[in-house]
Design a protein around this motif. Sequence first.
Motif, short mmCIF file in Angstrom:
data_model
loop_
_atom_site.label_atom_id
_atom_site.label_comp_id
_atom_site.label_asym_id
_atom_site.label_seq_id
_atom_site.Cartn_x
_atom_site.Cartn_y
_atom_site.Cartn_z
N ALA A 45 28.87 -18.90 6.90
CA ALA A 45 28.88 -19.14 8.14
C ALA A 45 27.78 -20.43 8.41
O ALA A 45 28.64 -21.22 9.59
CB ALA A 45 28.45 -17.78 9.11
N ALA A 46 26.91 -20.68 7.72
CA ALA A 46 25.70 -21.43 8.33
C ALA A 46 25.59 -22.12 6.76
O ALA A 46 24.12 -21.83 5.96
CB ALA A 46 24.71 -21.78 9.14
N PRO A 47 25.82 -23.10 6.15
CA PRO A 47 25.88 -23.12 4.68
C PRO A 47 24.32 -24.41 4.63
O PRO A 47 23.79 -24.18 3.81
CB PRO A 47 26.85 -25.11 4.88
CG PRO A 47 27.66 -24.61 5.62
CD PRO A 47 27.52 -23.94 6.86
N ILE A 48 23.27 -24.73 5.70
CA ILE A 48 22.07 -25.06 5.57
C ILE A 48 21.45 -23.83 4.84
O ILE A 48 20.28 -23.85 4.62
CB ILE A 48 21.92 -25.60 7.13
CG1 ILE A 48 20.30 -26.37 7.12
CG2 ILE A 48 21.32 -24.85 7.97
CD1 ILE A 48 20.02 -27.15 8.14
N ILE A 49 21.83 -22.36 5.20
CA ILE A 49 20.80 -21.42 4.33
C ILE A 49 20.73 -21.77 3.26
O ILE A 49 19.44 -21.85 2.62
CB ILE A 49 21.85 -19.98 4.95
CG1 ILE A 49 21.88 -20.21 6.27
CG2 ILE A 49 20.70 -19.09 4.18
CD1 ILE A 49 22.62 -18.91 6.96
N ALA A 50 21.93 -22.42 2.45
CA ALA A 50 21.65 -22.59 1.09
C ALA A 50 20.77 -23.81 0.52
O ALA A 50 19.85 -23.48 0.02
CB ALA A 50 23.10 -22.42 0.88
N ASP A 51 20.31 -24.72 1.42
CA ASP A 51 19.18 -25.66 1.37
C ASP A 51 18.25 -24.98 1.93
O ASP A 51 17.13 -25.67 0.87
CB ASP A 51 20.18 -26.75 2.80
CG ASP A 51 21.19 -27.45 2.77
OD1 ASP A 51 21.19 -27.53 1.52
OD2 ASP A 51 21.46 -28.09 3.38
N VAL A 52 17.98 -24.17 2.78
CA VAL A 52 16.59 -23.67 3.05
C VAL A 52 15.90 -22.77 2.10
O VAL A 52 14.85 -23.17 1.12
CB VAL A 52 16.54 -22.94 4.49
CG1 VAL A 52 15.04 -21.72 4.68
CG2 VAL A 52 16.72 -23.63 5.73
N ILE A 53 16.72 -22.04 0.60
CA ILE A 53 16.95 -21.26 0.27
C ILE A 53 16.22 -22.00 -1.44
O ILE A 53 14.71 -21.92 -1.83
CB ILE A 53 17.71 -20.20 -0.75
CG1 ILE A 53 18.05 -19.45 0.49
CG2 ILE A 53 17.21 -20.07 -1.44
CD1 ILE A 53 19.28 -18.16 0.60
N ALA A 54 17.05 -23.51 -1.51
CA ALA A 54 16.77 -24.28 -2.72
C ALA A 54 15.52 -25.33 -2.28
O ALA A 54 14.57 -24.90 -2.92
CB ALA A 54 18.12 -24.97 -2.68
N SER A 55 15.36 -25.37 -0.67
CA SER A 55 14.13 -25.97 -1.19
C SER A 55 12.66 -24.89 -1.34
O SER A 55 11.76 -25.31 -1.51
CB SER A 55 14.42 -26.83 0.44
OG SER A 55 14.79 -27.53 0.78
N LEU A 56 13.37 -23.67 -0.81
CA LEU A 56 12.01 -22.47 -0.90
C LEU A 56 11.34 -22.52 -2.60
O LEU A 56 10.79 -22.38 -2.56
CB LEU A 56 12.11 -21.45 0.05
CG LEU A 56 11.84 -21.70 1.31
CD1 LEU A 56 12.29 -20.45 2.10
CD2 LEU A 56 10.84 -21.91 1.81
N ALA A 57 12.69 -21.91 -2.64
CA ALA A 57 12.93 -22.17 -4.35
C ALA A 57 11.55 -23.53 -5.40
O ALA A 57 11.13 -23.15 -5.74
CB ALA A 57 13.71 -21.39 -5.09
N ALA A 58 12.35 -24.58 -4.60
CA ALA A 58 11.52 -25.51 -5.23
C ALA A 58 10.01 -25.82 -4.74
O ALA A 58 9.55 -26.84 -5.82
CB ALA A 58 12.62 -27.02 -4.64
N LEU A 59 9.31 -25.07 -4.45
CA LEU A 59 7.71 -25.47 -3.73
C LEU A 59 6.97 -25.03 -5.02
O LEU A 59 7.16 -24.40 -5.48
CB LEU A 59 7.74 -24.40 -2.49
CG LEU A 59 8.37 -25.09 -1.13
CD1 LEU A 59 8.12 -24.06 0.01
CD2 LEU A 59 7.81 -27.06 -0.65
#
Length: 275
Positions: free
Chosen positions: A214-228
Amino acid sequence: MLTKVFAPAKVNLTLHVTGQRKDGYHLLDSLVVFADVGDRVSVMETEEMRLDVTGPMASGVPTDQSNLVWRAAALFDRPVAITLSKYLPAAAGIGGGSSDAAATLLAMSDLTGQTRLPEGSVELGADVRVCLMRRASRMQGIGEVVEPVPNLPPLFAVLANPRVEVPTPAVFKALTAKENPPMALKLPKWQGTRILIDWVASQRNDLEAPAIAAAPIIADVIASLAALPGARLARMSGSGATCFALFDTREAADAAAATLAQAQPEWWVTPATFS
């Protein structure tokens, strides 16, 4: 008399969808924790009921009877002036509205001296019962079965929301598998933060995939958090769009939050401790 109550963010560390009733409600099995970040509710006796919404997330929040805060206060049949200070994003999967309603119920109880909550309090929303607990809990059924989880080790996190509202009904509707395995019948006794994080990583949020659709940007948020640096796990909370990453220490979470906030200035980002 002025009464103030903190309304903490509710975070679903796990969210297993285990079935669906004939009336359409979904059955859940979720480990819920509460953050040291949230909204604030204050109530004061007055001649006519009113609600003022302030704070950085106040835009678009209703100030009439459609707001759960108003409806919670109205159950006590005593006019009050309510101030809701909004620091949590709306429709974000962290129980903002339910936590605000629960805080209002607690504030009104303190103000009136009415220790027993009025009939209809927990019917304000599925998450209101667990938000009244305000501590780590296992939530099952449609939210009506809540059991405290004692001695949960502290968890240190970064919360991030891309300021995109995700309607919960749409996410549940898009869920293809309605009957999934629950958590273990008996939860472990976690000996420390690292062990707890490892266990959480072995569990699921079954709404993550339909929310991302529904909101593909959520995948970007998860990826950004995982990369911290130092991130041990990144996952979505509730039905989204808020996501979290877990860290071994609060210092690591604080540093990671500062890094992400600089990289994504349009997102809502904050460090937090869960309990």
